[in-house]
Design a protein around this motif. Sequence first.
Motif, PDB file in Angstrom:
ATOM      1  N   LYS A 182       1.594  -8.689 -26.442  1.00 58.79           N
ATOM      2  CA  LYS A 182       1.059  -7.780 -27.463  1.00 58.79           C
ATOM      3  C   LYS A 182       1.315  -6.338 -27.075  1.00 58.79           C
ATOM      4  O   LYS A 182       1.306  -5.999 -25.885  1.00 58.79           O
ATOM      5  CB  LYS A 182      -0.454  -7.987 -27.602  1.00 58.79           C
ATOM      6  CG  LYS A 182      -0.846  -9.114 -28.564  1.00 58.79           C
ATOM      7  CD  LYS A 182      -2.349  -9.167 -28.740  1.00 58.79           C
ATOM      8  CE  LYS A 182      -2.837  -8.185 -29.802  1.00 58.79           C
ATOM      9  NZ  LYS A 182      -4.290  -8.328 -30.065  1.00 58.79           N
TER      10      LYS A 182
ATOM     11  N   TYR B 253      -8.240  -3.142 -41.899  1.00 58.46           N
ATOM     12  CA  TYR B 253      -9.097  -3.060 -40.704  1.00 58.46           C
ATOM     13  C   TYR B 253     -10.502  -2.627 -41.110  1.00 58.46           C
ATOM     14  O   TYR B 253     -11.499  -3.240 -40.708  1.00 58.46           O
ATOM     15  CB  TYR B 253      -8.476  -2.057 -39.739  1.00 58.46           C
ATOM     16  CG  TYR B 253      -9.347  -1.597 -38.583  1.00 58.46           C
ATOM     17  CD1 TYR B 253      -9.254  -2.203 -37.331  1.00 58.46           C
ATOM     18  CD2 TYR B 253     -10.221  -0.524 -38.721  1.00 58.46           C
ATOM     19  CE1 TYR B 253     -10.023  -1.764 -36.256  1.00 58.46           C
ATOM     20  CE2 TYR B 253     -10.999  -0.074 -37.662  1.00 58.46           C
ATOM     21  CZ  TYR B 253     -10.894  -0.706 -36.429  1.00 58.46           C
ATOM     22  OH  TYR B 253     -11.654  -0.260 -35.378  1.00 58.46           O
TER      23      TYR B 253
ATOM     24  N   ALA C  92      -7.856 -10.290 -33.634  1.00 58.43           N
ATOM     25  CA  ALA C  92      -6.539 -10.006 -34.210  1.00 58.43           C
ATOM     26  C   ALA C  92      -6.358  -8.533 -34.532  1.00 58.43           C
ATOM     27  O   ALA C  92      -5.235  -8.037 -34.597  1.00 58.43           O
ATOM     28  CB  ALA C  92      -6.336 -10.837 -35.469  1.00 58.43           C
ATOM     29  N   LEU C  93      -7.462  -7.832 -34.734  1.00 56.05           N
ATOM     30  CA  LEU C  93      -7.371  -6.418 -35.108  1.00 56.05           C
ATOM     31  C   LEU C  93      -7.399  -5.494 -33.896  1.00 56.05           C
ATOM     32  O   LEU C  93      -7.259  -4.287 -34.025  1.00 56.05           O
ATOM     33  CB  LEU C  93      -8.552  -6.044 -36.020  1.00 56.05           C
ATOM     34  CG  LEU C  93      -8.531  -6.674 -37.409  1.00 56.05           C
ATOM     35  CD1 LEU C  93      -9.868  -6.461 -38.087  1.00 56.05           C
ATOM     36  CD2 LEU C  93      -7.416  -6.079 -38.237  1.00 56.05           C
ATOM     37  N   THR C  94      -7.603  -6.062 -32.713  1.00 53.71           N
ATOM     38  CA  THR C  94      -7.806  -5.212 -31.554  1.00 53.71           C
ATOM     39  C   THR C  94      -6.494  -4.839 -30.897  1.00 53.71           C
ATOM     40  O   THR C  94      -5.515  -5.579 -30.951  1.00 53.71           O
ATOM     41  CB  THR C  94      -8.717  -5.885 -30.515  1.00 53.71           C
ATOM     42  OG1 THR C  94      -8.091  -7.096 -30.072  1.00 53.71           O
ATOM     43  CG2 THR C  94     -10.069  -6.199 -31.109  1.00 53.71           C
ATOM     44  N   GLU C  95      -6.535  -3.700 -30.266  1.00 51.98           N
ATOM     45  CA  GLU C  95      -5.392  -3.220 -29.514  1.00 51.98           C
ATOM     46  C   GLU C  95      -5.299  -3.991 -28.207  1.00 51.98           C
ATOM     47  O   GLU C  95      -6.304  -4.382 -27.624  1.00 51.98           O
ATOM     48  CB  GLU C  95      -5.596  -1.738 -29.201  1.00 51.98           C
ATOM     49  CG  GLU C  95      -4.532  -1.139 -28.312  1.00 51.98           C
ATOM     50  CD  GLU C  95      -4.926   0.244 -27.827  1.00 51.98           C
ATOM     51  OE1 GLU C  95      -4.063   0.929 -27.303  1.00 51.98           O
ATOM     52  OE2 GLU C  95      -6.101   0.612 -27.954  1.00 51.98           O
TER      53      GLU C  95
END
Lengths: 162, 340
Positions: free
Chosen positions: B237, B294, B322-325
């Motif tokens: 990621k 988001y 899924a939305l996290t850095e």
Amino acid sequence: MPTFLPLVLRTVPLFVLQAALDRIVSNIHRQRPRLFARMGEASKKAILIDPVDMPFVVRMLPDNVTPDMRAYRRGNSPAADAQIRGTFAGLFKMLDTQLDGDALFFSRDVKVTGDLEVVVALRNALDDVDGSIATDVAELFGPPGAVFLSFMRHRGERLAHG
Amino acid sequence: MAKAATDRPNRPELLCPAGTPAALRTAVDAGADAVYCGLARRSNVRNFPGLNFLPDEFLEGVDYAHAHGAKVLMATNTFPPGDDLKDWTETIDIAAEAGADAAIIADIGVAAYAAEKHPDLRLHLSVQAGAASPEAIRFYTEHFNVKRVVLPRILTIAEIRKLKSEIDCELESFIFGNVGMMAEGRCALTSYVTGVSTNMDGMCSPPSHVRYEEGPDGSMSSVLGDITIDCVGPNEKAGYPTICKGRYWNSAHTEPYYAFDEPNTLNIANLLPELIEAGVTALKIEGRQRSRAYVREVVAAYRHAVDNILAGRDPDLANLVALTEGRGETKGAYASKRWR
């Protein structure tokens, strides 16, 4: 995405695809007058949109006065200030603003190279659209557009939930 | 464990980010009690291209929020250079004229201007001001009539509780999102590399100085100015291209390592009951630079979690990974001083 679509599009002459793009960009400009203005100075830069599973790429100039989208065969890509690459489904979801663009970037589903300023400006401008550009475009093409939109959204839900 | 229904805490304000007018409407519709946003200029710390509000858009946003029972706060949270206060004073004027519910300020010059010119405009102290002691907070409350302080993310919940007992000021605390260097408002890493200041120009890692380079093996390097910040493998990621979250080589390490901070996302859903009980008035979600998708997902999830807590149930937060850095989540300093 329907698996036959890339094969079909490979046989479609570019001028047909171009006519569709001209209609799309003209419609976006008319319906969403604030979209490209929101990009400020970045709207003078060209972006190459590359759906990696399609036989073509699109060069977009998001100019507030004379926006332009031009199709090219893969392998004959023009120069651009920035490039956005991803599967057609991934790029569609970004356009449809149903999935978070940053999350698509984190997961590497969408890749950006070149001048990041214009990419960030475009992403932010698209995100300010009430509804979605994908819906606008689908409506342009009547019932076939609605069917395609529904199919891609269903495909996107599967993408979002792994 | 859920609190007993008979021992319900006061209702905190769920404060949500909006980078665009559409995001503001999305946040309000998703259940935000209040929304914070900024003008498209350097007076806020998310001064990115295509983001933020024009004055008329801000006015429309305030009208929309108020019509739906939500508040709007104007982020005015950067520090003006010595010779030019105009972007900041205009932002304060526009906030007051639009009927904003508060302005979030960091600079004492801006605070003084707002307190003098618009005494009815409620002032909140930004996290950028880095006020974490009773003495520092009292300075702002006594001199500029600041009503709320956004706490730096360096305090444990026990410290927040103690702080609240010593001051007469509302507390606002981050609960979800990107978490940066421990000393907010002091970071000069971007300025060192690009000449653009996070704290004065409003951009950390300005896009004009960022580029991504793909390797033949599918890897991707993030480059800011002349410095390679990170190189992620084909299946790894990616994160934001910020220096503080980069992985670097040096002679003391055989592998690239996070020299400053790991790219984890703050998420303290499970600590919310304690945080509310400690006396925090407003729960803040970070992410004005993030999309409507988001905002919609995170705000709805936290609305559900906060409502559950207020009803005496467990937070039951939806999966937001899924939305996290980056590569995971952190409870930051709220749980331990030893986080990184």
